[in-house]
Design a protein around this motif. Structure first.
Motif, PDB file in Angstrom:
ATOM      1  N   LEU A 151       0.827  -1.202   0.000  1.00 13.34           N
ATOM      2  CA  LEU A 151       0.000   0.000   0.000  1.00 13.34           C
ATOM      3  C   LEU A 151       0.862   1.253   0.000  1.00 13.34           C
ATOM      4  O   LEU A 151       0.555   2.234  -0.690  1.00 13.34           O
ATOM      5  CB  LEU A 151      -0.943  -0.001   1.200  1.00 13.34           C
ATOM      6  CG  LEU A 151      -2.093  -0.998   1.160  1.00 13.34           C
ATOM      7  CD1 LEU A 151      -2.866  -0.970   2.469  1.00 13.34           C
ATOM      8  CD2 LEU A 151      -3.013  -0.700  -0.002  1.00 13.34           C
ATOM      9  N   LEU A 152       1.946   1.239   0.764  1.00 16.64           N
ATOM     10  CA  LEU A 152       2.852   2.379   0.790  1.00 16.64           C
ATOM     11  C   LEU A 152       3.476   2.596  -0.585  1.00 16.64           C
ATOM     12  O   LEU A 152       3.548   3.733  -1.072  1.00 16.64           O
ATOM     13  CB  LEU A 152       3.931   2.151   1.849  1.00 16.64           C
ATOM     14  CG  LEU A 152       4.949   3.280   2.020  1.00 16.64           C
ATOM     15  CD1 LEU A 152       4.238   4.556   2.474  1.00 16.64           C
ATOM     16  CD2 LEU A 152       6.016   2.884   3.022  1.00 16.64           C
ATOM     17  N   LYS A 153       3.923   1.521  -1.228  1.00 20.56           N
ATOM     18  CA  LYS A 153       4.511   1.624  -2.565  1.00 20.56           C
ATOM     19  C   LYS A 153       3.510   2.164  -3.568  1.00 20.56           C
ATOM     20  O   LYS A 153       3.839   3.011  -4.398  1.00 20.56           O
ATOM     21  CB  LYS A 153       5.031   0.257  -3.020  1.00 20.56           C
ATOM     22  CG  LYS A 153       6.262  -0.197  -2.283  1.00 20.56           C
ATOM     23  CD  LYS A 153       6.683  -1.588  -2.710  1.00 20.56           C
ATOM     24  CE  LYS A 153       7.838  -2.102  -1.876  1.00 20.56           C
ATOM     25  NZ  LYS A 153       8.195  -3.471  -2.226  1.00 20.56           N
ATOM     26  N   ILE A 154       2.272   1.682  -3.497  1.00 16.64           N
ATOM     27  CA  ILE A 154       1.235   2.164  -4.422  1.00 16.64           C
ATOM     28  C   ILE A 154       0.983   3.652  -4.190  1.00 16.64           C
ATOM     29  O   ILE A 154       0.847   4.432  -5.138  1.00 16.64           O
ATOM     30  CB  ILE A 154      -0.059   1.339  -4.250  1.00 16.64           C
ATOM     31  CG1 ILE A 154       0.163  -0.075  -4.778  1.00 16.64           C
ATOM     32  CG2 ILE A 154      -1.229   1.996  -4.971  1.00 16.64           C
ATOM     33  CD1 ILE A 154      -0.962  -1.035  -4.472  1.00 16.64           C
ATOM     34  N   GLY A 155       0.946   4.078  -2.917  1.00 15.42           N
ATOM     35  CA  GLY A 155       0.743   5.491  -2.606  1.00 15.42           C
ATOM     36  C   GLY A 155       1.850   6.359  -3.183  1.00 15.42           C
ATOM     37  O   GLY A 155       1.596   7.430  -3.747  1.00 15.42           O
ATOM     38  N   VAL A 156       3.106   5.919  -3.043  1.00 14.49           N
ATOM     39  CA  VAL A 156       4.236   6.665  -3.584  1.00 14.49           C
ATOM     40  C   VAL A 156       4.137   6.742  -5.106  1.00 14.49           C
ATOM     41  O   VAL A 156       4.360   7.808  -5.707  1.00 14.49           O
ATOM     42  CB  VAL A 156       5.573   6.034  -3.138  1.00 14.49           C
ATOM     43  CG1 VAL A 156       6.752   6.619  -3.883  1.00 14.49           C
ATOM     44  CG2 VAL A 156       5.753   6.193  -1.636  1.00 14.49           C
ATOM     45  N   ILE A 157       3.796   5.647  -5.751  1.00 11.56           N
ATOM     46  CA  ILE A 157       3.673   5.637  -7.212  1.00 11.56           C
ATOM     47  C   ILE A 157       2.579   6.589  -7.666  1.00 11.56           C
ATOM     48  O   ILE A 157       2.757   7.355  -8.624  1.00 11.56           O
ATOM     49  CB  ILE A 157       3.424   4.198  -7.719  1.00 11.56           C
ATOM     50  CG1 ILE A 157       4.673   3.351  -7.515  1.00 11.56           C
ATOM     51  CG2 ILE A 157       3.003   4.194  -9.178  1.00 11.56           C
ATOM     52  CD1 ILE A 157       4.469   1.868  -7.743  1.00 11.56           C
ATOM     53  N   VAL A 158       1.444   6.585  -6.989  1.00 13.41           N
ATOM     54  CA  VAL A 158       0.343   7.489  -7.355  1.00 13.41           C
ATOM     55  C   VAL A 158       0.777   8.935  -7.171  1.00 13.41           C
ATOM     56  O   VAL A 158       0.505   9.795  -8.018  1.00 13.41           O
ATOM     57  CB  VAL A 158      -0.925   7.161  -6.528  1.00 13.41           C
ATOM     58  CG1 VAL A 158      -1.971   8.233  -6.661  1.00 13.41           C
ATOM     59  CG2 VAL A 158      -1.487   5.812  -6.957  1.00 13.41           C
ATOM     60  N   LEU A 159       1.464   9.250  -6.064  1.00 14.91           N
ATOM     61  CA  LEU A 159       1.927  10.607  -5.807  1.00 14.91           C
ATOM     62  C   LEU A 159       2.890  11.070  -6.897  1.00 14.91           C
ATOM     63  O   LEU A 159       2.774  12.185  -7.414  1.00 14.91           O
ATOM     64  CB  LEU A 159       2.597  10.684  -4.427  1.00 14.91           C
ATOM     65  CG  LEU A 159       3.147  12.048  -4.023  1.00 14.91           C
ATOM     66  CD1 LEU A 159       2.004  13.052  -3.899  1.00 14.91           C
ATOM     67  CD2 LEU A 159       3.912  11.948  -2.713  1.00 14.91           C
ATOM     68  N   VAL A 160       3.842  10.224  -7.275  1.00 14.20           N
ATOM     69  CA  VAL A 160       4.793  10.567  -8.332  1.00 14.20           C
ATOM     70  C   VAL A 160       4.061  10.777  -9.652  1.00 14.20           C
ATOM     71  O   VAL A 160       4.365  11.718 -10.401  1.00 14.20           O
ATOM     72  CB  VAL A 160       5.885   9.480  -8.453  1.00 14.20           C
ATOM     73  CG1 VAL A 160       6.723   9.658  -9.697  1.00 14.20           C
ATOM     74  CG2 VAL A 160       6.761   9.484  -7.219  1.00 14.20           C
ATOM     75  N   ALA A 161       3.069   9.937  -9.955  1.00 14.18           N
ATOM     76  CA  ALA A 161       2.312  10.079 -11.194  1.00 14.18           C
ATOM     77  C   ALA A 161       1.541  11.400 -11.220  1.00 14.18           C
ATOM     78  O   ALA A 161       1.508  12.099 -12.241  1.00 14.18           O
ATOM     79  CB  ALA A 161       1.366   8.899 -11.369  1.00 14.18           C
ATOM     80  N   VAL A 162       0.932  11.786 -10.094  1.00 11.90           N
ATOM     81  CA  VAL A 162       0.188  13.049 -10.021  1.00 11.90           C
ATOM     82  C   VAL A 162       1.144  14.224 -10.200  1.00 11.90           C
ATOM     83  O   VAL A 162       0.836  15.184 -10.935  1.00 11.90           O
ATOM     84  CB  VAL A 162      -0.590  13.137  -8.687  1.00 11.90           C
ATOM     85  CG1 VAL A 162      -1.119  14.530  -8.443  1.00 11.90           C
ATOM     86  CG2 VAL A 162      -1.737  12.138  -8.690  1.00 11.90           C
ATOM     87  N   LEU A 163       2.298  14.172  -9.545  1.00 11.01           N
ATOM     88  CA  LEU A 163       3.281  15.248  -9.701  1.00 11.01           C
ATOM     89  C   LEU A 163       3.782  15.340 -11.142  1.00 11.01           C
ATOM     90  O   LEU A 163       3.952  16.439 -11.684  1.00 11.01           O
ATOM     91  CB  LEU A 163       4.449  15.046  -8.737  1.00 11.01           C
ATOM     92  CG  LEU A 163       4.139  15.255  -7.252  1.00 11.01           C
ATOM     93  CD1 LEU A 163       5.348  14.873  -6.395  1.00 11.01           C
ATOM     94  CD2 LEU A 163       3.711  16.678  -6.985  1.00 11.01           C
ATOM     95  N   ALA A 164       4.019  14.202 -11.767  1.00  5.44           N
ATOM     96  CA  ALA A 164       4.469  14.196 -13.163  1.00  5.44           C
ATOM     97  C   ALA A 164       3.402  14.778 -14.076  1.00  5.44           C
ATOM     98  O   ALA A 164       3.707  15.569 -14.991  1.00  5.44           O
ATOM     99  CB  ALA A 164       4.833  12.780 -13.591  1.00  5.44           C
ATOM    100  N   LEU A 165       2.141  14.430 -13.858  1.00  2.00           N
ATOM    101  CA  LEU A 165       1.061  15.002 -14.669  1.00  2.00           C
ATOM    102  C   LEU A 165       0.941  16.506 -14.451  1.00  2.00           C
ATOM    103  O   LEU A 165       0.706  17.265 -15.398  1.00  2.00           O
ATOM    104  CB  LEU A 165      -0.267  14.309 -14.345  1.00  2.00           C
ATOM    105  CG  LEU A 165      -0.451  12.919 -14.935  1.00  2.00           C
ATOM    106  CD1 LEU A 165      -1.727  12.292 -14.401  1.00  2.00           C
ATOM    107  CD2 LEU A 165      -0.491  12.981 -16.441  1.00  2.00           C
ATOM    108  N   GLY A 166       1.105  16.940 -13.212  1.00  6.43           N
ATOM    109  CA  GLY A 166       1.068  18.383 -12.927  1.00  6.43           C
ATOM    110  C   GLY A 166       2.185  19.111 -13.634  1.00  6.43           C
ATOM    111  O   GLY A 166       1.981  20.181 -14.233  1.00  6.43           O
ATOM    112  N   ALA A 167       3.394  18.558 -13.572  1.00  7.57           N
ATOM    113  CA  ALA A 167       4.531  19.176 -14.257  1.00  7.57           C
ATOM    114  C   ALA A 167       4.300  19.209 -15.768  1.00  7.57           C
ATOM    115  O   ALA A 167       4.587  20.209 -16.439  1.00  7.57           O
ATOM    116  CB  ALA A 167       5.812  18.418 -13.919  1.00  7.57           C
ATOM    117  N   PHE A 168       3.756  18.142 -16.304  1.00  7.84           N
ATOM    118  CA  PHE A 168       3.464  18.078 -17.736  1.00  7.84           C
ATOM    119  C   PHE A 168       2.447  19.159 -18.114  1.00  7.84           C
ATOM    120  O   PHE A 168       2.594  19.846 -19.127  1.00  7.84           O
ATOM    121  CB  PHE A 168       2.945  16.694 -18.106  1.00  7.84           C
ATOM    122  CG  PHE A 168       2.601  16.521 -19.553  1.00  7.84           C
ATOM    123  CD1 PHE A 168       3.602  16.432 -20.505  1.00  7.84           C
ATOM    124  CD2 PHE A 168       1.279  16.464 -19.968  1.00  7.84           C
ATOM    125  CE1 PHE A 168       3.288  16.273 -21.831  1.00  7.84           C
ATOM    126  CE2 PHE A 168       0.965  16.310 -21.296  1.00  7.84           C
ATOM    127  CZ  PHE A 168       1.971  16.217 -22.236  1.00  7.84           C
TER     128      PHE A 168
END
Length: 181
Positions: A151-168
């Motif tokens: 669950l922690l790994k999934i949370g980190v992956i989702v957070l990184v994906a959201v940040l990447a989409l925001g930067a994009f």
């Protein structure tokens, strides 16, 4: 009859033959084989297969009876489908403690009978069973830790994906603003 109608009737008949032929080929109407084993506790597992080794997919109607060396008898008890698999069955009631000569008799989809000796005992009474239970408890604890880590790994992956989409999105907006000038 015109040519199109003949082709349609031919295709319909061919499809009907394929459907009926496939269902007849998949049904093994021969004899079945029963494999009866104790589970180390109070239950008995019965695996039903066709003589050719394929699992019996139809519902098996069978009963279990047992006799102990000291003259006690158990059953007949109806077998019920077990959660372990499609062709695995267990008695509706557990065996009492003791050594049992177990007989399983099937009547459907074909007649079959199997006999074996089974020891029914409390799992805690067996040192091997206690060790196995302790191992299962350790594995379950490790699995629960693994699920928390997952669950922690999934949370980190989702957070990184959201940040990447925001930067994009920011980069695309800036490019759009610079293109208008």
């Amino acid at each position: 009859m015109n040519k199109t109608l003949r082709h349609a009737v031919t295709l319909l008949l061919a499809g009907l033959v394929l459907v009926l032929g496939a269902s007849a080929a998949s049904a093994d109407n021969g004899p079945i084989k029963l494999e009866v084993t104790g589970d180390g506790g109070h239950n008995v597992n019965v695996v039903a297969t066709w003589k050719n080794g394929k699992p019996v997919e139809e519902i098996v109607e069978a009963t279990l009876t047992a006799k102990s060396a000291d003259g006690r008898s158990f059953g007949p008890v109806r077998l019920m489908s077990a959660s372990e698999g499609q062709n695995v069955y267990q008695p509706a009631e557990p065996l009492p403690n003791g050594e049992w000569n177990v007989t399983v008799t099937a009547t459907k989809p074909s007649k079959a009978q199997a006999k074996t000796k089974v020891t029914a005992q409390d799992l805690a009474a067996s040192p091997m069973a206690a060790a196995e239970a302790a191992t299962r408890d350790r594995v379950a604890a490790a699995d629960s830790d693994d699920s928390t880590d997952s669950l922690l790994k999934i949370g980190v992956i989702v957070l990184v994906a959201v940040l990447a989409l925001g930067a994009f999105a920011v980069i695309m907006r800036r490019r759009g603003l610079y293109a208008r000038r």
